[in-house]
Design a protein around this motif. Structure first.
Motif, PDB file in Angstrom:
ATOM      1  N   ALA A 124      -7.813  -1.647  -6.412  1.00 39.59           N
ATOM      2  CA  ALA A 124      -6.335  -1.513  -7.047  1.00 39.59           C
ATOM      3  C   ALA A 124      -6.526  -1.319  -8.519  1.00 39.59           C
ATOM      4  O   ALA A 124      -5.828  -0.569  -9.112  1.00 39.59           O
ATOM      5  N   HIS A 125      -7.102  -2.349  -8.948  1.00 36.45           N
ATOM      6  CA  HIS A 125      -7.346  -2.272 -10.673  1.00 36.45           C
ATOM      7  C   HIS A 125      -8.021  -1.024 -11.098  1.00 36.45           C
ATOM      8  O   HIS A 125      -7.691  -0.499 -12.227  1.00 36.45           O
ATOM      9  N   VAL A 126      -8.967  -0.463 -10.398  1.00 33.57           N
ATOM     10  CA  VAL A 126      -9.688   0.606 -10.832  1.00 33.57           C
ATOM     11  C   VAL A 126      -8.845   1.777 -10.811  1.00 33.57           C
ATOM     12  O   VAL A 126      -9.117   2.750 -11.672  1.00 33.57           O
ATOM     13  N   ILE A 127      -7.961   1.841  -9.677  1.00 27.19           N
ATOM     14  CA  ILE A 127      -7.220   3.034  -9.824  1.00 27.19           C
ATOM     15  C   ILE A 127      -5.996   2.921 -10.873  1.00 27.19           C
ATOM     16  O   ILE A 127      -4.923   3.725 -10.802  1.00 27.19           O
ATOM     17  N   GLY A 128      -6.134   1.804 -11.370  1.00 29.92           N
ATOM     18  CA  GLY A 128      -4.917   1.637 -12.611  1.00 29.92           C
ATOM     19  C   GLY A 128      -3.679   0.735 -12.411  1.00 29.92           C
ATOM     20  O   GLY A 128      -2.802   0.629 -13.100  1.00 29.92           O
ATOM     21  N   MET A 129      -3.844   0.094 -11.199  1.00 31.65           N
ATOM     22  CA  MET A 129      -2.770  -0.674 -10.769  1.00 31.65           C
ATOM     23  C   MET A 129      -2.774  -2.008 -11.508  1.00 31.65           C
ATOM     24  O   MET A 129      -3.588  -2.730 -11.842  1.00 31.65           O
ATOM     25  N   GLN A 133       1.583  -4.718  -9.228  1.00 33.88           N
ATOM     26  CA  GLN A 133       1.378  -3.384  -7.777  1.00 33.88           C
ATOM     27  C   GLN A 133       0.232  -3.758  -7.189  1.00 33.88           C
ATOM     28  O   GLN A 133       0.474  -3.567  -5.778  1.00 33.88           O
TER      29      GLN A 133
END
Ligand code: ATP
Ligand code: MG
Lengths: 222, 258
Positions: A124-129, A133
């Motif tokens: 999730a962090h890697v896709i920018g969340m 989120q």
């Protein structure tokens, strides 16, 4: 043993069922909803890096789990008035039950959040969340699936525990049964009848739990 | 001489003096790297040498103790703890493919791919979904768009993982052993997709044990040993004619495991 008074059994079913519909069920549903809001908040507090916050969460859970529900109920209804805070039976019951569910639910929600693999947060962090989120869109939905069985247990336990509200004058299923029993002196009959109605409610809830699990299971491999 | 010689062009990724310790244990000791835009860097090295940690430092999944990472125009100096905004910008320029894909199990294949573009980048749904479908079609998974990840094979899962990264339009793709968790017969499809991406000119950093892939696809190979880049150069040199004894041993062991 005296013969069963079927007429009374039938006539008392109305008031008892009414006690369930007007008392037990709404009391349980509202308290559970309030309790779950609390539970998620307390679980997040306990998981937070903020020392004071997680400490407060831990203390709350400890107090709730370490004291009898009946005592919690009495503190709210009979205790608070001596501090000048008088609360009616219904709100008292809802407050006490919500606080109670919040304590037990928090531990369930916390464990469920921890059971979601770290890789899910990272993806999730890697896709920018953002953290929020990631939590609401990725982690909590997966935690929800894990926590359905234990939370169902909590809910079913709550339904039965609402009978304690009869002791602070809330007119629910059990209080109805008590009233009829006192009037007719048919204690065995009326209490068995009350037990039967609780049992039926719990059967319905168990069936609902099964369906909910199935629905949430659609993405799990079989 | 810059480390990227003899290749040319401006670097898309620049790493300087990257160090990272876990407690008392230093895992990365001053790593320098450059990857030219459009090129592939393969990172090889024995288990525990720090390859994954290096990759995770590039997008802030691990916070390095010191050093700088620059991806395109975004530069982050880890001398001070980076702000969330800085990390966000770094992540915005890069995307990562994990060893165990880490797909979202409660989202369908299509939703896994569109989640980032829709929710984070707030691009229009019609455009995002059309693009995701085109990506799926390209790897032959269009008809699995509504399946859940658990219903796919390992190789399919990993290809969806790659598509999820591509859909973000990153400048840099990071791969951490994308095939090492797969059954041997599923590795091929994933490597083929990665080869195609390299040919299309994606800039990639690939941690891998697939020496053949590194040889064929990578422009540069970095051999990591005990948290340092011990050898860096074109595959023909690093894998074909290693200068260092440690590299030689490593390559020999991989080629002749017995
Ligand atoms: N979160 C962590 N906490 C403590 N030590 C860690 C952590 N992550 C990695 N390490 C240690 O850092 C070292 C390098 O780990 P890393 O995962 O980067 O190696 P690797 O080269 O990717 O190995 P492999 O080929 O097995 O994947 C290892 O000794 C590992 O035990
Ligand atoms: Mg690794």
């Amino acid at each position: 043993m005296p013969p069963v008074d079927w007429d009374l059994a039938l006539r008392s079913l109305g008031p008892i069922a009414l006690g369930a519909v007007r008392g037990t069920v709404p009391l349980a549903v509202v308290s559970f909803a309030g309790g779950m809001l609390l539970a998620v908040g307390v679980a997040l507090a306990r998981l937070s890096r903020h020392r004071v916050l997680s400490g407060a969460g831990r203390a709350y859970v400890s107090v709730i789990r370490g004291t009898p529900l009946l005592v919690q109920l009495f503190v709210v209804f009979y205790g608070l008035p001596s501090l000048g805070l008088v609360i009616d039976p219904w709100p008292s019951a809802i407050i006490a039950f919500s606080l109670n569910v919040g304590g037990y639910g928090a531990e369930i929600v916390r464990a469920a959040i921890l059971s979601v693999p770290k890789g899910q947060w990272e993806a999730a962090h890697v896709i920018g969340m953002s953290h929020r989120q990631s939590l609401t869109r990725i982690v909590l939905p997966q935690a929800a699936r894990v926590s359905v069985p234990p939370l169902s247990n909590t809910f079913i336990a709550l339904v039965k525990d609402t009978s304690l509200a009869s002791l602070i004058l809330v007119t629910e299923l059990f209080r109805r049964a008590q009233q009829v029993a006192a009037f007719s002196q048919q204690f065995m009959l009326l209490y068995l009848e009350a037990a039967l109605v609780y049992w039926v409610i719990c059967l319905v809830l168990s069936a609902g739990q099964g369906r909910l699990e199935k629905r949430l299971d659609r993405y799990v491999a079989h | 001489m810059s480390p990227t010689d003899p290749t040319s062009g401006p670097p898309l990724l620049t790493v300087r003096g990257l160090t990272k310790s876990f407690g008392p244990r230093q895992v990365l000791g001053s790593v320098d790297l450059d990857v030219v835009g459009g090129q592939v860097l393969a990172v090889v090295g024995s288990s525990g040498s720090g390859k994954t940690t290096l990759l995770r430092c590039l997008n802030g999944l691990e916070i390095p103790d010191a050093g700088t990472v620059q991806i395109a125009e975004v530069a982050v100096d880890f001398a001070r703890r980076p702000s969330r905004t800085a990390l966000g910008r770094l992540r915005d320029r890069s995307a990562m493919v994990f060893q165990h894909h880490n797909l979202f199990p409660h989202r369908t294949v299509l939703q896994n791919i569109t989640e980032g573009p829709l929710v984070v980048q707030r691009r229009p749904r019609a455009q995002v979904e059309a693009e995701a479908l085109a990506l799926l079609r390209r790897v032959g998974l269009a008809e699995r768009r509504d399946a859940y990840p658990s219903q796919l094979s390992g190789g399919e899962q990993q290809r969806v993982g790659i598509l999820r990264a591509l859909a973000l339009h990153p400048r840099l793709l990071l791969f951490d052993e994308p095939t090492s968790a797969l059954d041997p017969e599923l590795v091929g499809d994933v490597l083929t997709l990665m080869r195609d991406l390299a040919v299309e000119g994606w800039t990639m950093v690939v941690v891998t044990h697939e020496l053949q892939f590194a040889r064929d696809v990578a422009h540069q190979v970095a051999f990591v040993d005990q948290g340092r880049v011990a050898e860096l150069g074109p595959p023909s040199q690093v894998l074909g004619d290693p200068r260092h004894e440690r590299t030689r041993q490593f390559v020999r062991r991989l080629l002749h495991p017995l």
